[in-house]
Structure formats: C-alpha cells, structure tokens
Design an enzyme around this catalytic site. Sequence first.
Site, short mmCIF file in Angstrom:
data_model
loop_
_atom_site.label_atom_id
_atom_site.label_comp_id
_atom_site.label_asym_id
_atom_site.label_seq_id
_atom_site.Cartn_x
_atom_site.Cartn_y
_atom_site.Cartn_z
N GLY A 248 0.84 -1.20 0.00
CA GLY A 248 0.00 0.00 0.00
C GLY A 248 0.87 1.24 0.00
O GLY A 248 2.06 1.19 -0.28
N HIS B 18 -7.48 13.89 -37.98
CA HIS B 18 -7.54 15.05 -37.08
C HIS B 18 -6.22 15.28 -36.33
O HIS B 18 -6.21 15.97 -35.32
CB HIS B 18 -8.69 14.89 -36.09
CG HIS B 18 -10.03 14.87 -36.75
ND1 HIS B 18 -10.57 15.97 -37.38
CD2 HIS B 18 -10.92 13.86 -36.95
CE1 HIS B 18 -11.74 15.65 -37.91
NE2 HIS B 18 -11.98 14.37 -37.66
N LYS C 71 1.08 -7.44 -11.81
CA LYS C 71 -0.19 -8.01 -12.25
C LYS C 71 -1.38 -7.34 -11.57
O LYS C 71 -2.42 -7.13 -12.16
CB LYS C 71 -0.19 -9.52 -11.96
CG LYS C 71 -1.41 -10.26 -12.44
CD LYS C 71 -1.39 -10.41 -13.94
CE LYS C 71 -2.65 -11.06 -14.48
NZ LYS C 71 -2.85 -10.74 -15.90
C1 AGP Z 1 -3.33 -5.65 -18.66
O1 AGP Z 1 -2.52 -6.22 -19.62
C2 AGP Z 1 -2.66 -4.78 -17.75
N1 AGP Z 1 -1.58 -5.42 -17.10
C3 AGP Z 1 -3.47 -3.81 -16.89
O2 AGP Z 1 -3.87 -2.79 -17.74
C4 AGP Z 1 -4.70 -4.36 -16.15
O3 AGP Z 1 -5.70 -4.72 -17.05
C5 AGP Z 1 -5.23 -3.29 -15.17
O4 AGP Z 1 -4.23 -2.98 -14.24
C6 AGP Z 1 -6.49 -3.70 -14.46
O5 AGP Z 1 -6.29 -4.85 -13.70
P1 AGP Z 1 -7.50 -5.70 -13.15
O6 AGP Z 1 -8.22 -6.24 -14.33
O7 AGP Z 1 -6.87 -6.74 -12.30
O8 AGP Z 1 -8.37 -4.76 -12.39
#
Ligand code: AGP
Length: 607
Positions: A99, A502, A602
Amino acid sequence: MCGIIGIVSKNQVVDRLIDGLERLEYRGYDSAGIATISSSEIVHSKSTGKLVSLKNKIKQNPIDGHVGIGHTRWATHGEPIEVNAHPHVTKNVAVVHNGIIENFAEFKNGLLEKGIIFNSQTDTEVIARLVEEKISMEKCGPLEAVRLTIEKLRGSFALCFIFKGLENLIVVTRRGSPLALGFGDGENFVSSDALSLSIFSRKVCYLEEGDLATLTSDEVKIYDSFGNSVFRDTQILFTDPINLSKGQYKHFMEKEIFEQPEVISQVLGYYLNAFEGTLSLPSLPQSTEIQRIILIGCGTAFYSCLAAKYWFESLSGITTHAELASEFRYRSPVVRKDDLLIFVSQSGETADTIGALRFAKKYTKNILAVVNVEQSSIARESNWVFPTKAGPEIGVASTKAFICQLIVLKILNIKFASDLSKISVKNRSNLLNGLLELPRLYAEILSQNENIKKLCKKFIGSNSVLYLGRDVLYPIALEGALKLKEISYLHAEGYASGELKHGPIALIDESMPLVALNPWSKVFEKTLSNLEEVKARRGKIILFTDKKGKELSKDLTKSIFQLPSCSELLTPILYSLPLQLIAYYTALDKGTDVDQPRNLAKSVTVE
Ligand code: AGP
C-alpha cells in the site's frame, strides 16, 4: 501492489515463505525479502530483482525460524534498491507493507528531528520506526504499538509485523489493501492474496477494513478498529493452488493465449446451455428498472468496458458509459439509484476500481462485478457477481481474462436486450450460436500463428506503431496498442480510424507500421478510405480483415491476414486474438521479459 506473506508455525518457515512469495511474485518483482526470529533475534535477507536472487542469497547464507514474514516489492517510494526492499527492520520490529502511506513525510520529519536515522527512502520504514518508538520508549505491547501507530496513518496498507524476542507471534492489520488469514494445524498464515495461501491451507478468512489480528501457531485473534474482539467468517477455498507450470510453452503469456479455445468453452459452458440454447445466469437487477449502465475498470479491463458500451447501446438500447476507475470518483460523477454500475477487473483487487466501487455504493445498490478472482475484494463488495472463469492468469499482460470479460459482458448484453425485447428470438439465438462458434474460430486462428509471426517483421526498425479500428473495433485497437507497449516496450497508440485525419496522420511516413482492423461491416468503406489516406502517405499497413474485406482491400496492402467471418457484434472478441499474438511475437523478437515486463505488476493495489 506488493505481495506479503507471514507464517507462524511449530516447524521451520523459511522454505514455505519462499514458496508463498513465488505465488505472489505477480504482484511485484523489483525486489524481495524475508525476516524471521531466530534465537530471539530478528534476522533478514533481501535482494533486488526477481525472487530467484533472494533464493540464491538464502542458499548461500541460510536463515531459519518458526515465525517469518516475506515480501515481493513493486516500488512506490524509493527506487528498487536493496535498502528500500522489505522487510524494514529496526531494533525490535520487522514489517512488510502493501500500500501507500500518504502522510508518511510528516512523521518522518518528526522522527528525524528526534535524531532517528532512516536507512531507506520508503514510506514503510516510517511505520517500523513509529512502532519501534511505541515499544522501546512508551513500553507498549506489540498489538497496542501497532494499533496506536495505524491510528495516525492515512492511505492504504496491509501490514505484517514480527518482533524481537517473540518467536510465536505475528501482528497484522489492514486498511484499503486486502489481507487473508489461513488456518493450519499447529501453524497459521497470512497473505495479501488468498490464492497464495491455498498451497498451505484451504480454510481462510478475510480481514475487514481496519481489522487487526494476532497469529500464533495455535491461535488467531481478530479485533476491529475499536479493539473489540470480533469473529470473521471462514471459507473453504475450492480453487486449486495456482498452477505454476508453463507446460510445453516458453511463457505463461503464450500458454494463456493458446489455451483460450478451452477457456472460452469453459466460460460459455458456465453461462449457456448449448443444448437448449438458453442462458443460465446468476441473479441480476431487473433490466426494466435500469436507466443507465456505467461500466468501470482500468487498463485492459477498461477496454472491455468500452467495447461493452458499444454493445449495450446498440443491442440493448440502454444509455451506457465506460469510465476509467482512476478518474471516476474524483470528478464528482452523477450516479443515480436506478443506474447499474458494472465493475470489471481480472484481479478484483485494483485499488482504483475498488475506490470507484466504494464511491458508487453510496448512491446505488446496483453494483455488479465481472471479476476473474472470485474471492477478491471487488467480488465480495458487490451485490451481484459474474465470474469470468478464465482460471489463474499469471502473465502480467492480460489475455484470456480480457477475452472472458468480453464474453461475460456480451452475455449480459444479450440478456438485457432480450429482456427489453430489443432483439428477436432468432437474433438472440444467432448471437448465442455465434458465441458457441468462438472456440473453433480461435483454434483456427491459432493454427496460423506462424503467419502472424511473419507480419511482426514489419515492426523491425520502427519506434512506434499505430493501431486503427472503428466502431466496436476501436476499443480493440486501444487494447492491441496497450499489449504491444506493455511487453515489447515499443511505443504504440490506438486510434479510432476516423480520428487519424484530425492529427495523428502527421506521424505517417514510410517507416510507420499501422495495424488496421477492418472486417466487412457497416463502417468498412469509411475505414477503407482512412486507410487509403495512410497508403497515400506510404504508411506500412498490416490489415486484419475477413474474406469479403480482403477482396475489397487487395490494392491497399500486401500484408493482409484473413480472419474467419463472424457476426459484427462478436468481432471484438475475434480480432483481439491476432493482436495478442503480435504483441507476444514482437516481445520475443526483442528479448524482453514477457511474463514480468519492467515496471509493471499483475495486480495494481495502489492508487
Ligand atoms: C493488462 O494487460 C494490464 N496489465 C493492466 O492494464 C490491467 O488490465 C489493469 O491494471 C487492471 O487490472 P484488473 O483487471 O486486475 O483490475
């Protein structure tokens, strides 16, 4: 966004701390560390880079203990160097943190004035120093020291502490970031992610906002933020421990792309009765009572929201907005009680999305989650949950989870459209049959992966790539560009085809590759004209289209990949696949770290 773990046991814990961290590495991989209590002293080991460096370090200089905490870091405050790696250790305290502490600077200044020396640039070290002060100066017990410290903190945190001289105690607390406890026989566990606990224990509970807990090898005690002893429901995890095997594949991303035909069948099997041609859905709000739909997500999940916006408006006739979670709650949006809010997330732990969900809950009860991790915070805090059933996704770049989000949103779209009598029975059945065709169509495209690999050669020597799509394929152009950026570090931008003239058209010259999505549709000719404008400026066009589109684009470019024909409303699902492959093969060519690309994690659990 970091991963944290703690184990207190009658047995040694170091190897299992490392096993747990392995399952958490997807949350951050800038550095890693563990601390234990050994012969009453705090001992620790930290290393920058991937977990494997920490493993090697511990192999050379082993540490032991029956209680320990571990951390994988995604840097927020302070660059990813060893002194900033967790655990942060003082004379009596070691802490790991997930956090951000927003008001850390004011405490740091106060401590510096008192002559305290800091070793790191992190916000977390301030917590360790504050708890240390409570223990050594104010003679507080460990739980009290933690409780008094967190009272002053602003921001989000999940924290695990161990203490010098206490070989059978972990103190934990959370606010804003998740923490799950796992119950074992003669041992107990804590982690930022329940799935990582599944290798140790299937019986888990989730701490609630502001909770504190003490864990010994035989007992877990939980307290609410007022210090009252509380009971939190336990659950049995049915998910298999995360499968860390890549099987025949070189990368998890490759595996996750190639397993999509089965994964798609899985999610369709969950929501559709193929034999009867009917939907079998979890309960959801009455379509007739919904005035507007607001879809909210981040990154790739936002792009599935954007695709669904096109679907919900064109097929269901419901006013729909797609919102970036990180923008939503800070711009005072209007949310009414007859709005349906759909939160889309793979992890279900994205801090921005959780923040937006909590904001929206003040105005409506219609909160629906489309999530992959069914035990996640977003799932638990929503009133309706539609799981995406993609299975664990390990590669940082989302592939199969995105496709399953699109499928679940499409199914919701069909459900609303038929409830509101916006589509005929025949049209509904055509769409359901179209969905059931997807696994076969995916397999067909995957069998031509070598041809897609060849198309990537067009990117050699380019610094940038443009992705173009119109109407429902515009969100897919955005997603294709994001995928390429994430894992190949090649600059890419997605544009709506009509927008090119554009401004972005100024970028076009003979060195600019442009990936165009243009199957035959009501907007085919418009997009073809936009692509002619690119050709006139010598842009290198790589076209994804269907049979009819190919015939009509013969003079446009030689780099054409023909995809199977499908209903116009399903093209976003089909056209995403070659873009995943393009990103993957380009990254392979460039030799980047496909599964753990630099600077990413992730699960993004900080705002
Ligand atoms: C996806 O390839 C990304 N690593 C990232 O944009 C991800 O989709 C985003 O952080 C949202 O994550 P979540 O779906 O776990 O909420």
